[in-house]
Motif scaffolding. Structure first.
Motif, PDB file in Angstrom:
ATOM      1  N   ASP A 171       7.846 -31.935  13.021  1.00 51.55           N
ATOM      2  CA  ASP A 171       6.933 -32.920  12.442  1.00 51.55           C
ATOM      3  C   ASP A 171       7.739 -34.136  11.988  1.00 51.55           C
ATOM      4  OD1 ASP A 171       4.877 -34.273  11.304  1.00 51.55           O
ATOM      5  OD2 ASP A 171       4.734 -32.982   9.528  1.00 51.55           O
ATOM      6  N   TRP A 175      10.689 -42.745  12.048  1.00 51.63           N
ATOM      7  CA  TRP A 175      11.126 -42.268  10.720  1.00 51.63           C
ATOM      8  C   TRP A 175      12.636 -42.080  10.704  1.00 51.63           C
ATOM      9  CZ3 TRP A 175      13.851 -38.720   8.008  1.00 51.63           C
ATOM     10  CH2 TRP A 175      13.589 -38.615   6.633  1.00 51.63           C
ATOM     11  N   ARG A 202      15.027 -44.327   8.319  1.00 42.81           N
ATOM     12  CA  ARG A 202      15.619 -43.677   7.134  1.00 42.81           C
ATOM     13  C   ARG A 202      17.104 -43.376   7.267  1.00 42.81           C
ATOM     14  NH1 ARG A 202      11.740 -42.358   3.028  1.00 42.81           N
ATOM     15  NH2 ARG A 202       9.825 -43.206   3.878  1.00 42.81           N
ATOM     16  N   CYS A 236      32.578 -33.120   4.459  1.00 46.04           N
ATOM     17  CA  CYS A 236      32.601 -34.395   5.196  1.00 46.04           C
ATOM     18  C   CYS A 236      33.777 -35.288   4.795  1.00 46.04           C
ATOM     19  CB  CYS A 236      31.295 -35.148   5.000  1.00 46.04           C
ATOM     20  SG  CYS A 236      29.854 -34.210   5.504  1.00 46.04           S
ATOM     21  N   GLY A 264      14.229 -31.873   7.503  1.00 47.96           N
ATOM     22  CA  GLY A 264      15.030 -32.589   6.501  1.00 47.96           C
ATOM     23  C   GLY A 264      16.508 -32.650   6.849  1.00 47.96           C
ATOM     24  N   LEU A 319      19.528 -35.015  11.086  1.00 50.43           N
ATOM     25  CA  LEU A 319      20.689 -35.776  10.608  1.00 50.43           C
ATOM     26  C   LEU A 319      22.011 -35.364  11.245  1.00 50.43           C
ATOM     27  CD1 LEU A 319      19.893 -35.784   6.780  1.00 50.43           C
ATOM     28  CD2 LEU A 319      19.415 -37.600   8.433  1.00 50.43           C
ATOM     29  N   PHE A 320      22.170 -34.044  11.476  1.00 52.68           N
ATOM     30  CA  PHE A 320      23.505 -33.553  11.821  1.00 52.68           C
ATOM     31  C   PHE A 320      23.741 -33.418  13.324  1.00 52.68           C
ATOM     32  CE2 PHE A 320      22.913 -31.980   7.430  1.00 52.68           C
ATOM     33  CZ  PHE A 320      24.033 -32.563   6.855  1.00 52.68           C
ATOM     34  N   LEU A 353      24.401 -29.753  -2.080  1.00 55.78           N
ATOM     35  CA  LEU A 353      24.660 -29.677  -0.634  1.00 55.78           C
ATOM     36  C   LEU A 353      25.599 -28.505  -0.373  1.00 55.78           C
ATOM     37  CD1 LEU A 353      24.553 -30.819   2.237  1.00 55.78           C
ATOM     38  CD2 LEU A 353      26.236 -32.528   1.588  1.00 55.78           C
ATOM     39  N   MET A 413      20.151 -28.973   1.328  1.00 53.19           N
ATOM     40  CA  MET A 413      20.536 -30.301   0.833  1.00 53.19           C
ATOM     41  C   MET A 413      19.418 -30.932   0.023  1.00 53.19           C
ATOM     42  SD  MET A 413      21.828 -33.568   3.062  1.00 53.19           S
ATOM     43  CE  MET A 413      20.238 -33.994   3.774  1.00 53.19           C
ATOM     44  N   GLY A 443      18.555 -34.216  -0.384  1.00 52.79           N
ATOM     45  CA  GLY A 443      18.911 -35.473   0.279  1.00 52.79           C
ATOM     46  C   GLY A 443      18.951 -36.673  -0.646  1.00 52.79           C
ATOM     47  N   LYS A 444      17.939 -36.786  -1.494  1.00 55.10           N
ATOM     48  CA  LYS A 444      17.859 -37.955  -2.392  1.00 55.10           C
ATOM     49  C   LYS A 444      19.037 -38.006  -3.359  1.00 55.10           C
ATOM     50  CE  LYS A 444      13.166 -39.665  -2.831  1.00 55.10           C
ATOM     51  NZ  LYS A 444      13.535 -40.729  -1.925  1.00 55.10           N
ATOM     52  N   PHE A 469      22.227 -38.839  -1.555  1.00 53.50           N
ATOM     53  CA  PHE A 469      22.212 -40.272  -1.237  1.00 53.50           C
ATOM     54  C   PHE A 469      22.678 -41.089  -2.454  1.00 53.50           C
ATOM     55  CE2 PHE A 469      20.176 -43.497   1.619  1.00 53.50           C
ATOM     56  CZ  PHE A 469      20.413 -44.608   0.828  1.00 53.50           C
ATOM     57  N   ALA A 509      26.985 -40.807   7.645  1.00 54.83           N
ATOM     58  CA  ALA A 509      25.875 -39.935   7.254  1.00 54.83           C
ATOM     59  C   ALA A 509      24.541 -40.646   7.397  1.00 54.83           C
ATOM     60  CB  ALA A 509      26.053 -39.457   5.812  1.00 54.83           C
ATOM     61  N   ASN A 510      24.513 -41.901   6.944  1.00 59.34           N
ATOM     62  CA  ASN A 510      23.248 -42.633   6.901  1.00 59.34           C
ATOM     63  C   ASN A 510      23.593 -44.117   6.811  1.00 59.34           C
ATOM     64  OD1 ASN A 510      20.867 -43.956   6.009  1.00 59.34           O
ATOM     65  ND2 ASN A 510      20.094 -42.020   5.185  1.00 59.34           N
ATOM     66  N   ARG A 553      21.966 -46.496   5.733  1.00 64.49           N
ATOM     67  CA  ARG A 553      21.533 -47.104   4.462  1.00 64.49           C
ATOM     68  C   ARG A 553      22.559 -46.845   3.354  1.00 64.49           C
ATOM     69  NH1 ARG A 553      16.807 -43.687   3.966  1.00 64.49           N
ATOM     70  NH2 ARG A 553      16.509 -44.545   1.898  1.00 64.49           N
ATOM     71  N   ASN A 561      25.379 -37.246  11.954  1.00 66.55           N
ATOM     72  CA  ASN A 561      26.407 -36.922  10.964  1.00 66.55           C
ATOM     73  C   ASN A 561      27.218 -35.725  11.477  1.00 66.55           C
ATOM     74  OD1 ASN A 561      27.872 -35.967   8.797  1.00 66.55           O
ATOM     75  ND2 ASN A 561      26.213 -36.172   7.315  1.00 66.55           N
TER      76      ASN A 561
HETATM   77  O1  UT7 Z   1      27.465 -35.768   4.781  1.00 65.58           O
HETATM   78  C1  UT7 Z   1      26.629 -35.885   3.680  1.00 65.58           C
HETATM   79  C2  UT7 Z   1      25.331 -35.278   4.046  1.00 65.58           C
HETATM   80  N1  UT7 Z   1      24.098 -35.800   3.677  1.00 65.58           N
HETATM   81  C3  UT7 Z   1      23.730 -37.069   3.401  1.00 65.58           C
HETATM   82  O2  UT7 Z   1      24.459 -37.998   3.309  1.00 65.58           O
HETATM   83  C4  UT7 Z   1      22.247 -37.240   3.226  1.00 65.58           C
HETATM   84  C5  UT7 Z   1      21.891 -38.235   2.165  1.00 65.58           C
HETATM   85  N2  UT7 Z   1      20.461 -38.446   2.109  1.00 65.58           N
HETATM   86  C6  UT7 Z   1      19.790 -39.121   3.073  1.00 65.58           C
HETATM   87  O3  UT7 Z   1      20.370 -39.566   4.046  1.00 65.58           O
HETATM   88  C7  UT7 Z   1      18.311 -39.362   2.863  1.00 65.58           C
HETATM   89  O4  UT7 Z   1      17.940 -38.937   1.589  1.00 65.58           O
HETATM   90  C8  UT7 Z   1      17.422 -38.657   3.936  1.00 65.58           C
HETATM   91  C9  UT7 Z   1      17.600 -39.322   5.294  1.00 65.58           C
HETATM   92  C10 UT7 Z   1      17.775 -37.172   4.005  1.00 65.58           C
HETATM   93  C11 UT7 Z   1      15.944 -38.774   3.537  1.00 65.58           C
HETATM   94  O5  UT7 Z   1      15.606 -40.133   3.363  1.00 65.58           O
HETATM   95  P1  UT7 Z   1      14.761 -40.575   2.087  1.00 65.58           P
HETATM   96  O6  UT7 Z   1      14.478 -41.993   2.253  1.00 65.58           O
HETATM   97  O7  UT7 Z   1      15.519 -40.140   0.867  1.00 65.58           O
HETATM   98  O8  UT7 Z   1      13.438 -39.764   2.286  1.00 65.58           O
HETATM   99  P2  UT7 Z   1      12.762 -38.687   1.312  1.00 65.58           P
HETATM  100  O9  UT7 Z   1      13.603 -37.463   1.225  1.00 65.58           O
HETATM  101  O10 UT7 Z   1      12.355 -39.366   0.057  1.00 65.58           O
HETATM  102  O11 UT7 Z   1      11.456 -38.348   2.116  1.00 65.58           O
HETATM  103  C12 UT7 Z   1      10.402 -39.272   2.250  1.00 65.58           C
HETATM  104  C13 UT7 Z   1       9.259 -38.589   2.956  1.00 65.58           C
HETATM  105  C14 UT7 Z   1       8.876 -37.254   2.337  1.00 65.58           C
HETATM  106  O12 UT7 Z   1       7.479 -37.134   2.416  1.00 65.58           O
HETATM  107  P3  UT7 Z   1       6.555 -37.443   1.154  1.00 65.58           P
HETATM  108  O13 UT7 Z   1       7.007 -36.491   0.087  1.00 65.58           O
HETATM  109  O14 UT7 Z   1       6.812 -38.882   0.807  1.00 65.58           O
HETATM  110  O15 UT7 Z   1       5.182 -37.167   1.670  1.00 65.58           O
HETATM  111  C15 UT7 Z   1       9.514 -36.239   3.239  1.00 65.58           C
HETATM  112  O16 UT7 Z   1       8.839 -34.994   3.246  1.00 65.58           O
HETATM  113  O17 UT7 Z   1       9.639 -38.303   4.307  1.00 65.58           O
HETATM  114  C16 UT7 Z   1       9.409 -36.897   4.579  1.00 65.58           C
HETATM  115  N3  UT7 Z   1      10.419 -36.447   5.546  1.00 65.58           N
HETATM  116  C17 UT7 Z   1      10.284 -36.669   6.849  1.00 65.58           C
HETATM  117  N4  UT7 Z   1       9.322 -37.265   7.572  1.00 65.58           N
HETATM  118  C18 UT7 Z   1       9.500 -37.337   8.894  1.00 65.58           C
HETATM  119  C19 UT7 Z   1      11.588 -35.815   5.314  1.00 65.58           C
HETATM  120  N5  UT7 Z   1      12.231 -35.598   6.489  1.00 65.58           N
HETATM  121  C20 UT7 Z   1      11.438 -36.124   7.450  1.00 65.58           C
HETATM  122  C21 UT7 Z   1      11.565 -36.233   8.826  1.00 65.58           C
HETATM  123  N6  UT7 Z   1      10.586 -36.843   9.515  1.00 65.58           N
HETATM  124  N7  UT7 Z   1      12.653 -35.766   9.508  1.00 65.58           N
END
Ligand code: UT7
Length: 316
Positions: free
Chosen positions: A36, A41, A45, A117, A156, A160-161, A194, A204, A206-207, A210, A243-244, A246, A271
């Motif tokens: 989904d 997206w 993101r 990482c 989620g 990413l990976f 994480l 993870m 994620g927020k 980040f 990783a991202n 942004r 990532n």
């Molecule tokens: O090596 C280090 C490893 N990790 C990282 O560096 C990750 C750091 N974090 C991130 O990169 C970001 O937080 C993410 C890319 C994981 C997520 O981005 P975000 O802008 O923080 O999105 P969010 O978690 O706030 O999710 C926003 C919405 C949520 O829905 P609701 O609650 O607003 O209805 C999520 O459920 O997006 C939804 N969502 C998705 N939608 C479509 C989460 N994953 C997905 C997805 N596709 N893959």
């Protein structure tokens, strides 16, 4: 950490680099067909469009290491030390570095480094340190097969990976060498945001990752730049953990370094954990983005949380 100390010790320089990537490309459309999620997206993101999936940490490390040794013109039998950064080792023991050492016919010591990482930068700084202790040729590799510890049904993390490896050869120099300053850090009190337990998938927040990632990238970079006596404006290339996009943009903005100076490969790799920084460094070097004398900032962060930065004066 002080520059004066670094200048007194024997130094080292990166004389070759190489990458190892699986052939299998998984696009955002491939993921959207079974999860989904959507291409829109994922790109908006994270900046990721596709990732490579396959291989083992050992096999990708061998590919990257072999290419780096060839690029440097270094005989594998003359390597004093292999430092392999990975948090997805092929076995619990021995170290994946043992397999890589055997496959490449390296002499000298071989061990794994696990700082998630941040692992490649930890291993790189340790490599320069070993040159100061008399090692002549050191192979530093970052290799991870994140797909093995990612729940492919979890949108989620699955988007990413990816899997991949990058390697550099460090050779001792008569003079001070490339490393001008460094910073290594850890805040184990945040390890719950994480992690991957044995035989389990990555979990993870994620927020939270980040938010903290931007902060530690900035503070660690500033510390390494200060140790090097270099102003952010003098940085020609930033090689950040991929990783991202942004996170990279936010950190560059706070450091007042134009994002155009960042090396970026995550669009095509996702990532790749410890593989990400050497993959980005190799890509930038192959693209001719580095000239002798350029100041390079490498900066990683990851599970732990861990973080690591190094400031180099490029020379080949
Ligand atoms: O090596 C280090 C490893 N990790 C990282 O560096 C990750 C750091 N974090 C991130 O990169 C970001 O937080 C993410 C890319 C994981 C997520 O981005 P975000 O802008 O923080 O999105 P969010 O978690 O706030 O999710 C926003 C919405 C949520 O829905 P609701 O609650 O607003 O209805 C999520 O459920 O997006 C939804 N969502 C998705 N939608 C479509 C989460 N994953 C997905 C997805 N596709 N893959």
């Amino acid at each position: 950490m002080a520059t004066s100390r670094l200048l007194q010790a024997p130094g080292a320089t990166i004389t070759g680099w190489g990458v190892g990537l699986p052939d299998n490309i998984v696009t955002n459309a491939d993921l959207a067909a079974r999860l989904d999620t959507s291409d829109e997206w994922i790109v908006e993101r994270s900046g990721i469009r596709e990732r490579r999936i396959g291989g083992t940490s050992g096999s990708l490390a061998v590919e990257a290491g072999r290419a780096a040794l060839k690029d440097a013109g270094v005989d594998p039998a003359s390597v004093d030390l292999l430092l392999l950064a990975t948090s997805t080792p092929d076995q619990q023991m021995p170290a994946t570095a043992s397999f890589v050492q055997d496959e490449l016919g390296l002499s000298g010591g071989a061990c794994d480094v696990n700082a998630a990482c941040s692992g490649f930068v930890y291993a790189l700084v340790a490599g320069y340190g070993m040159a100061a202790l008399g090692a002549q040729r050191i192979l530093v590799i970052g290799s991870d097969v994140m797909s093995r510890i990612t729940d492919q049904e979890d949108r989620g993390t699955a988007v990413l990976f990816g899997d991949g490896a990058g390697a550099v050869v460090l050779e001792a120099t008569d003079g001070a060498g490339q490393l001008l300053g460094w910073d290594l850090g850890s805040d184990g009190s945040t390890r719950h945001i994480l992690y991957a337990d044995h035989r389990a998938h990555t979990k993870m927040d994620g927020k939270e990752v980040f938010r903290r990632a931007v902060r530690v990238m900035v503070t660690s970079s500033v510390r390494a730049l200060e140790a090097a006596g270099v102003a952010p404006a003098d940085v020609k290339l930033v090689v950040p953990h991929q990783a991202n996009v942004r996170i990279i943009e936010a950190a560059c903005k706070r450091l007042e370094i134009p994002t155009e100076r960042a090396a970026l490969v995550l669009e095509h790799t996702g990532n790749t954990s410890a593989g990400s920084i050497p993959l980005a460094l190799a890509d930038a070097a192959d693209a001719g983005r580095l000239d002798d004398g350029d100041i390079v900032l490498v900066v990683g962060f990851g599970a732990g949380m861990s973080w690591a930065s190094a400031v180099l004066r490029w020379a080949r």
